[in-house]
Motif scaffolding. Structure first.
Motif, PDB file in Angstrom:
ATOM      1  N   PRO A 402       0.886  -1.367  -0.209  1.00  0.00           N
ATOM      2  CA  PRO A 402      -0.059   0.043   0.085  1.00  0.00           C
ATOM      3  C   PRO A 402       1.029   1.188   0.012  1.00  0.00           C
ATOM      4  CG  PRO A 402       0.143  -0.983   2.239  1.00  0.00           C
ATOM      5  CD  PRO A 402       0.964  -1.812   1.212  1.00  0.00           C
ATOM      6  N   VAL A 403       0.317   2.278  -0.743  1.00  0.00           N
ATOM      7  CA  VAL A 403       1.012   3.630  -0.193  1.00  0.00           C
ATOM      8  C   VAL A 403       0.527   4.371   0.737  1.00  0.00           C
ATOM      9  CG1 VAL A 403       1.146   6.016  -1.480  1.00  0.00           C
ATOM     10  CG2 VAL A 403       0.943   3.891  -3.182  1.00  0.00           C
ATOM     11  N   ILE A 404       1.405   4.663   1.413  1.00  0.00           N
ATOM     12  CA  ILE A 404       1.018   5.148   3.138  1.00  0.00           C
ATOM     13  C   ILE A 404       1.461   6.764   2.916  1.00  0.00           C
ATOM     14  CG2 ILE A 404       1.241   5.332   5.354  1.00  0.00           C
ATOM     15  CD1 ILE A 404      -0.032   2.793   4.467  1.00  0.00           C
ATOM     16  N   ALA A 405       0.645   7.570   3.215  1.00  0.00           N
ATOM     17  CA  ALA A 405       1.134   9.024   3.292  1.00  0.00           C
ATOM     18  C   ALA A 405       0.411   9.974   4.313  1.00  0.00           C
ATOM     19  CB  ALA A 405       0.765   9.727   1.751  1.00  0.00           C
ATOM     20  N   HIS A 406       1.015  10.836   4.752  1.00  0.00           N
ATOM     21  CA  HIS A 406       0.464  11.848   5.661  1.00  0.00           C
ATOM     22  C   HIS A 406       0.495  13.459   5.058  1.00  0.00           C
ATOM     23  CE1 HIS A 406       1.367   8.419   8.356  1.00  0.00           C
ATOM     24  NE2 HIS A 406       0.428   8.936   9.116  1.00  0.00           N
ATOM     25  N   ILE A 407      -0.495  14.031   5.244  1.00  0.00           N
ATOM     26  CA  ILE A 407      -0.532  15.488   4.560  1.00  0.00           C
ATOM     27  C   ILE A 407      -1.287  16.186   6.035  1.00  0.00           C
ATOM     28  CG2 ILE A 407      -1.078  14.851   2.172  1.00  0.00           C
ATOM     29  CD1 ILE A 407      -3.661  15.826   2.570  1.00  0.00           C
ATOM     30  N   ALA A 408      -0.442  17.434   6.256  1.00  0.00           N
ATOM     31  CA  ALA A 408      -0.879  18.400   6.907  1.00  0.00           C
ATOM     32  C   ALA A 408      -1.409  19.526   6.386  1.00  0.00           C
ATOM     33  CB  ALA A 408       0.367  18.836   7.822  1.00  0.00           C
ATOM     34  N   VAL A 409      -2.641  20.180   6.803  1.00  0.00           N
ATOM     35  CA  VAL A 409      -3.096  21.307   6.374  1.00  0.00           C
ATOM     36  C   VAL A 409      -2.725  22.470   7.144  1.00  0.00           C
ATOM     37  CG1 VAL A 409      -5.316  22.538   5.731  1.00  0.00           C
ATOM     38  CG2 VAL A 409      -5.083  19.895   5.593  1.00  0.00           C
ATOM     39  N   LEU A 410      -1.902  23.230   6.828  1.00  0.00           N
ATOM     40  CA  LEU A 410      -1.401  24.587   7.739  1.00  0.00           C
ATOM     41  C   LEU A 410      -2.353  25.691   7.613  1.00  0.00           C
ATOM     42  CD1 LEU A 410       2.569  23.803   6.926  1.00  0.00           C
ATOM     43  CD2 LEU A 410       1.098  22.769   8.611  1.00  0.00           C
ATOM     44  N   PRO A 411      -1.807  26.587   8.399  1.00  0.00           N
ATOM     45  CA  PRO A 411      -2.634  27.954   8.117  1.00  0.00           C
ATOM     46  C   PRO A 411      -2.364  28.560   6.918  1.00  0.00           C
ATOM     47  CG  PRO A 411      -1.531  27.902  10.507  1.00  0.00           C
ATOM     48  CD  PRO A 411      -1.088  26.607   9.391  1.00  0.00           C
ATOM     49  N   ASN A 412      -3.379  29.326   6.507  1.00  0.00           N
ATOM     50  CA  ASN A 412      -3.479  29.767   5.205  1.00  0.00           C
ATOM     51  C   ASN A 412      -3.744  28.840   4.037  1.00  0.00           C
ATOM     52  OD1 ASN A 412      -3.038  32.564   5.103  1.00  0.00           O
ATOM     53  ND2 ASN A 412      -1.134  32.736   4.937  1.00  0.00           N
ATOM     54  N   GLN A 440      -1.993  20.639  -3.560  1.00  0.00           N
ATOM     55  CA  GLN A 440      -2.338  21.793  -3.250  1.00  0.00           C
ATOM     56  C   GLN A 440      -3.261  22.555  -4.393  1.00  0.00           C
ATOM     57  OE1 GLN A 440      -0.561  23.968  -0.486  1.00  0.00           O
ATOM     58  NE2 GLN A 440      -2.812  24.836  -0.905  1.00  0.00           N
ATOM     59  N   LYS A 441      -2.829  22.304  -5.737  1.00  0.00           N
ATOM     60  CA  LYS A 441      -3.792  22.852  -6.672  1.00  0.00           C
ATOM     61  C   LYS A 441      -5.049  22.183  -6.878  1.00  0.00           C
ATOM     62  CE  LYS A 441      -3.495  23.676 -11.603  1.00  0.00           C
ATOM     63  NZ  LYS A 441      -2.618  23.559 -12.762  1.00  0.00           N
ATOM     64  N   THR A 442      -5.194  20.649  -6.633  1.00  0.00           N
ATOM     65  CA  THR A 442      -6.573  20.373  -6.954  1.00  0.00           C
ATOM     66  C   THR A 442      -7.394  19.857  -5.606  1.00  0.00           C
ATOM     67  OG1 THR A 442      -5.678  18.011  -6.574  1.00  0.00           O
ATOM     68  CG2 THR A 442      -5.571  18.907  -8.714  1.00  0.00           C
ATOM     69  N   LEU A 443      -6.785  19.698  -4.377  1.00  0.00           N
ATOM     70  CA  LEU A 443      -7.352  19.634  -3.368  1.00  0.00           C
ATOM     71  C   LEU A 443      -8.113  18.130  -3.412  1.00  0.00           C
ATOM     72  CD1 LEU A 443      -8.416  22.912  -1.865  1.00  0.00           C
ATOM     73  CD2 LEU A 443      -6.209  22.009  -1.442  1.00  0.00           C
ATOM     74  N   ASN A 444      -7.527  17.254  -4.016  1.00  0.00           N
ATOM     75  CA  ASN A 444      -8.227  16.144  -4.415  1.00  0.00           C
ATOM     76  C   ASN A 444      -7.481  14.700  -4.215  1.00  0.00           C
ATOM     77  OD1 ASN A 444      -9.743  13.829  -5.676  1.00  0.00           O
ATOM     78  ND2 ASN A 444     -11.148  15.253  -6.728  1.00  0.00           N
ATOM     79  N   ILE A 445      -7.392  14.147  -3.239  1.00  0.00           N
ATOM     80  CA  ILE A 445      -6.482  13.113  -2.921  1.00  0.00           C
ATOM     81  C   ILE A 445      -6.496  12.008  -3.651  1.00  0.00           C
ATOM     82  CG2 ILE A 445      -5.897  11.427  -1.118  1.00  0.00           C
ATOM     83  CD1 ILE A 445      -6.338  13.520   0.833  1.00  0.00           C
ATOM     84  N   GLY A 446      -7.825  11.455  -4.125  1.00  0.00           N
ATOM     85  CA  GLY A 446      -7.753  10.630  -5.171  1.00  0.00           C
ATOM     86  C   GLY A 446      -7.402  10.543  -6.680  1.00  0.00           C
ATOM     87  N   LEU A 447      -7.854  11.592  -6.742  1.00  0.00           N
ATOM     88  CA  LEU A 447      -7.229  12.042  -8.260  1.00  0.00           C
ATOM     89  C   LEU A 447      -5.880  12.387  -8.527  1.00  0.00           C
ATOM     90  CD1 LEU A 447      -8.372  12.802 -11.068  1.00  0.00           C
ATOM     91  CD2 LEU A 447      -8.272  15.143 -10.292  1.00  0.00           C
ATOM     92  N   LEU A 449      -3.647  10.894  -6.443  1.00  0.00           N
ATOM     93  CA  LEU A 449      -3.037   9.474  -6.205  1.00  0.00           C
ATOM     94  C   LEU A 449      -3.079   8.538  -7.501  1.00  0.00           C
ATOM     95  CD1 LEU A 449      -3.881   8.387  -2.688  1.00  0.00           C
ATOM     96  CD2 LEU A 449      -1.636   9.130  -3.539  1.00  0.00           C
ATOM     97  N   GLU A 450      -3.990   8.565  -7.957  1.00  0.00           N
ATOM     98  CA  GLU A 450      -4.066   8.100  -9.628  1.00  0.00           C
ATOM     99  C   GLU A 450      -3.282   8.584 -10.655  1.00  0.00           C
ATOM    100  OE1 GLU A 450      -5.429   5.482 -10.683  1.00  0.00           O
ATOM    101  OE2 GLU A 450      -6.920   5.102  -8.473  1.00  0.00           O
ATOM    102  N   PHE A 451      -2.970   9.643 -10.343  1.00  0.00           N
ATOM    103  CA  PHE A 451      -1.792  10.169 -11.499  1.00  0.00           C
ATOM    104  C   PHE A 451      -0.560   9.939 -10.939  1.00  0.00           C
ATOM    105  CE2 PHE A 451      -5.295  12.892 -13.122  1.00  0.00           C
ATOM    106  CZ  PHE A 451      -5.017  12.933 -14.607  1.00  0.00           C
ATOM    107  N   ALA A 452      -0.249  10.019  -9.572  1.00  0.00           N
ATOM    108  CA  ALA A 452       0.840   9.783  -9.041  1.00  0.00           C
ATOM    109  C   ALA A 452       1.575   8.331  -9.068  1.00  0.00           C
ATOM    110  CB  ALA A 452       0.840  10.553  -7.685  1.00  0.00           C
ATOM    111  N   ILE A 453       0.643   7.254  -8.764  1.00  0.00           N
ATOM    112  CA  ILE A 453       0.906   6.106  -8.550  1.00  0.00           C
ATOM    113  C   ILE A 453       1.913   5.536  -9.617  1.00  0.00           C
ATOM    114  CG2 ILE A 453       0.062   3.558  -8.616  1.00  0.00           C
ATOM    115  CD1 ILE A 453      -0.303   5.354  -6.064  1.00  0.00           C
ATOM    116  N   PRO A 454       1.578   5.919 -11.144  1.00  0.00           N
ATOM    117  CA  PRO A 454       2.474   5.316 -12.023  1.00  0.00           C
ATOM    118  C   PRO A 454       4.070   5.845 -11.725  1.00  0.00           C
ATOM    119  CG  PRO A 454       0.634   5.852 -12.897  1.00  0.00           C
ATOM    120  CD  PRO A 454       0.245   6.316 -11.465  1.00  0.00           C
ATOM    121  N   ILE A 455       4.237   7.189 -11.159  1.00  0.00           N
ATOM    122  CA  ILE A 455       5.257   7.894 -11.102  1.00  0.00           C
ATOM    123  C   ILE A 455       5.900   7.480  -9.939  1.00  0.00           C
ATOM    124  CG2 ILE A 455       6.380  10.086 -10.407  1.00  0.00           C
ATOM    125  CD1 ILE A 455       4.057  11.647 -11.713  1.00  0.00           C
TER     126      ILE A 455
END
Length: 464
Positions: A402-412, A440-447, A449-455
């Protein structure tokens, strides 16, 4: 969701509490407020008389001319004259607007007058009522002609224009949106026919978010008193650090009113964690007890489990959401005392708008595609909101970690990718940075990841 919200400083209706029990909802005031929320749409003599009474303006009628009725809607400072022909349509109605000044004379604001007139000629009763409501509120909040909130509003307009133009001149990037989404926002004066000052502070896709500066009567001791002055920033408005060079607060006086940022057209939800942080920043209290909060899941209408599709790439995920059964509040208004606090307020609002958008983007799309991956998201509240991500392709469960990731949403609203790895293999810094920019641009995790998985997989194979 109950139709009767508990009293709180961030709610959409400014409730007044019982003097005997501050935590008890005043049902009479609630009912009156509900009646006052009914839209006004009667452009007639009786309609304007009702409008004046609705916003506590005095109204005087002059019928000496048989061809017209002159109605005067008056406050301490404002005078709105409405000339209604006996025989005619709304296009024949004329409006004049005047303000009293400290010398006992009157002055005009032709822009405001033209805006009121235009709303009548377009039969836009909603806009006309909104502008009359603002004028009436500023009039009631003005302690005297010498301390006119109308003049203070003009000071605020001038101040924010000076700050914004100075930042625009000093910034290295030509991207104006970066400035809007990281500072005090972009001032919009009398925007779209709405009198007053709005600040554009956030953008997502094609929607630009604005907050309206308003004032309210100070009815409760825990609300901050407005710091009032004819000048707010120094001659050189920005320090070398980029901070605003506000004049000392000792140069200002307090008036018995409070300033507010109104978020009238947006559904913004703060977790209790964020509400308390905001209140601590503003150094104010709140009468709402934590037991009166609704859940984050309920306010955002989030499912615990759903299937979200991405038709553009022929993909679909089974999505599991956790950590969303936490207390939350829908935010409509935020009180403050000095405009220096607006930057801090926007940092919180952007942060939780970003978090809200990320979570709302997992709601189901109209798709019949069979799910190809499992996506588990778990919201954790620490110093900042953290989203724990676990992604796994369903048709490769036996041979793909599995791909495991952690994202933080900071001020601003800054999205920070703290870590991402395929199983035990970490991702390179360059790839992680690309994924962070996409998030940051899309704010869409699923979308993303689908583009990032091949990379990611290509990156892993190149390191073996």
């Amino acid at each position: 969701m109950s139709t009767m919200e508990p009293p709180n400083i961030l709610s959409s209706i400014p409730y007044k509490q019982s003097p005997f029990n501050p935590e008890e909802l005043n049902l009479t005031h609630y009912c009156i407020s509900s009646l006052l929320s009914i839209p006004w749409n009667d452009i007639s003599v009786t309609g304007f008389e009702y409008l004046a009474k609705k916003y506590r303006l005095d109204v005087f009628s002059d019928t000496s001319n048989p061809n017209e009725v002159l109605l005067s809607l008056a406050g301490k400072i404002i005078l709105i004259d409405v000339i209604i022909p006996t025989h005619g349509t709304y296009r024949d109605i004329k409006i004049a607007l005047a303000f009293a000044d400290a010398t006992g004379e009157q002055y005009k604001n032709t822009t405001a007058e033209e805006i009121l007139q235009s709303a009548i000629h377009e039969n836009n009763t909603t806009l006309l009522e909104r502008n009359v409501a603002l004028l009436a509120m500023l009039d009631r909040c003005s302690p005297s002609v010498q301390q006119s909130c109308f003049q203070y509003l003009e000071t605020l307009k001038s101040t924010f224009n000076i700050i914004y133009n100075s930042r625009l001149k000093n910034q290295d990037s030509e991207n104006e949106m970066e400035l809007i989404m990281s500072t005090e926002g972009k001032p919009l004066n009398d925007n779209d026919g709405n009198l007053g000052l709005q600040l554009a502070f956030w953008k997502y896709q094609n929607c630009l978010y604005n907050a309206k500066i308003s004032m309210n009567e100070l009815s409760l001791n825990y609300l901050p008193r407005t710091l009032y002055g004819s000048q707010l920033v120094a001659e050189i408005p920005l320090k070398t650090s980029g901070e605003v060079n506000w004049l000392p607060e000792t140069n200002l006086t307090q008036i018995p009113a409070t300033m507010e940022l109104l978020f009238e057209d947006y559904h913004i939800v703060f977790p209790e964690f964020g509400v308390q942080a905001l209140l601590n920043f503003l150094q104010i209290g709140d009468v709402n007890q934590s037991g009166n909060y609704l859940s984050y899941k309920t306010l955002l209408d989030l499912p615990n489990q759903t299937t979200a599709g991405y038709p553009s790439i022929n993909k679909s995920h089974i999505i599991y959401l956790g950590g969303i059964d936490i207390p939350a509040r829908s935010v409509h208004r935020i009180p403050y005392s000095h405009p220096r606090q607006i930057l801090g307020i926007f940092q919180y609002v952007r942060q939780y708008l970003t978090l809200q958008t990320i979570l709302e983007n997992v709601k189901p799309w109209s798709t019949k595609i069979t799910a190809t991956a499992s996506l588990r998201l778990n919201l954790i509240m620490k110093q900042y909101p953290i989203i724990h991500i676990q992604y796994q392709e369903l048709n490769k469960l036996s041979n793909v970690d599995p791909v495991i990731a952690h994202i933080a949403v900071l001020p601003n609203g800054i999205v920070q990718l703290n870590s991402i790895a395929c199983g035990s293999t970490p991702t390179s810094e360059d790839v992680a940075l690309k994924i962070q920019k996409m998030l940051q641009k899309t704010l869409n995790i699923g979308l993303v990841l689908e583009f990032a998985i091949p990379i990611l997989f290509k990156n892993i194979q190149s390191t073996i």
